[in-house]
Design a protein around this motif. Structure first.
Motif, short mmCIF file in Angstrom:
data_model
loop_
_atom_site.label_atom_id
_atom_site.label_comp_id
_atom_site.label_asym_id
_atom_site.label_seq_id
_atom_site.Cartn_x
_atom_site.Cartn_y
_atom_site.Cartn_z
N ALA A 136 -1.45 -0.51 9.40
CA ALA A 136 -1.84 -1.80 8.80
C ALA A 136 -2.16 -1.64 7.32
O ALA A 136 -1.80 -2.50 6.50
N ILE A 137 -2.83 -0.54 6.96
CA ILE A 137 -3.13 -0.29 5.54
C ILE A 137 -1.84 -0.08 4.76
O ILE A 137 -1.68 -0.60 3.65
N GLY A 138 -0.91 0.68 5.32
CA GLY A 138 0.38 0.88 4.66
C GLY A 138 1.14 -0.42 4.52
O GLY A 138 1.76 -0.68 3.48
N LEU A 139 1.08 -1.25 5.55
CA LEU A 139 1.77 -2.55 5.50
C LEU A 139 1.13 -3.45 4.44
O LEU A 139 1.84 -4.13 3.68
N ALA A 140 -0.20 -3.45 4.36
CA ALA A 140 -0.89 -4.25 3.35
C ALA A 140 -0.56 -3.75 1.94
O ALA A 140 -0.36 -4.56 1.02
N THR A 141 -0.49 -2.44 1.77
CA THR A 141 -0.13 -1.88 0.47
C THR A 141 1.27 -2.31 0.06
O THR A 141 1.51 -2.68 -1.09
N MET A 142 2.18 -2.28 1.01
CA MET A 142 3.55 -2.69 0.71
C MET A 142 3.63 -4.18 0.41
O MET A 142 4.41 -4.61 -0.44
N ALA A 143 2.84 -4.98 1.12
CA ALA A 143 2.83 -6.42 0.85
C ALA A 143 2.29 -6.70 -0.55
O ALA A 143 2.84 -7.56 -1.27
N LEU A 144 1.25 -5.99 -0.95
CA LEU A 144 0.72 -6.16 -2.31
C LEU A 144 1.73 -5.71 -3.36
O LEU A 144 1.88 -6.34 -4.41
N ARG A 145 2.41 -4.63 -3.08
CA ARG A 145 3.44 -4.13 -4.00
C ARG A 145 4.57 -5.14 -4.14
O ARG A 145 5.08 -5.39 -5.23
N ALA A 146 4.98 -5.73 -3.00
CA ALA A 146 6.06 -6.72 -3.03
C ALA A 146 5.62 -7.98 -3.76
O ALA A 146 6.40 -8.60 -4.49
#
Length: 86
Positions: free
Chosen positions: A47-57
């Motif tokens: 979930a943290i990795g997914l949130a990081t990727m969402a913020l990056r996107a």
């Protein structure tokens, strides 16, 4: 040759029924608490990795679809393991 080990003596006090049920539950599903903690930690990592990727996107960076798929499958897969292990 006869065995020299002493025979176990019956306990003078019976086992508390609550403890007996807890021990039987642990025998049916050993290490359940540790397993659930591991599944939770791995799902949180996804979930943290997914949130990081969402913020990056959202910042305009390109996110590789393979990485996004890995994080999404980790969240879903470990979430299902938590649900199944309950």
């Amino acid at each position: 040759m006869p065995s020299t080990r002493p025979k176990p003596q019956p306990s003078s006090t019976p086992l508390d029924p609550e403890w007996r049920e807890r021990l039987l539950a642990e025998a049916r599903a050993p290490w359940k608490g540790l397993r659930r903690a591991l599944w939770f930690a791995l799902a949180a990592s996804g979930a943290i990795g997914l949130a990081t990727m969402a913020l990056r996107a959202s910042a305009g960076s390109e996110v590789p679809s393979g990485d996004l798929l890995i994080q999404l499958s980790a969240c879903i897969g470990f979430g299902l393991l938590i649900w199944r292990d309950r």
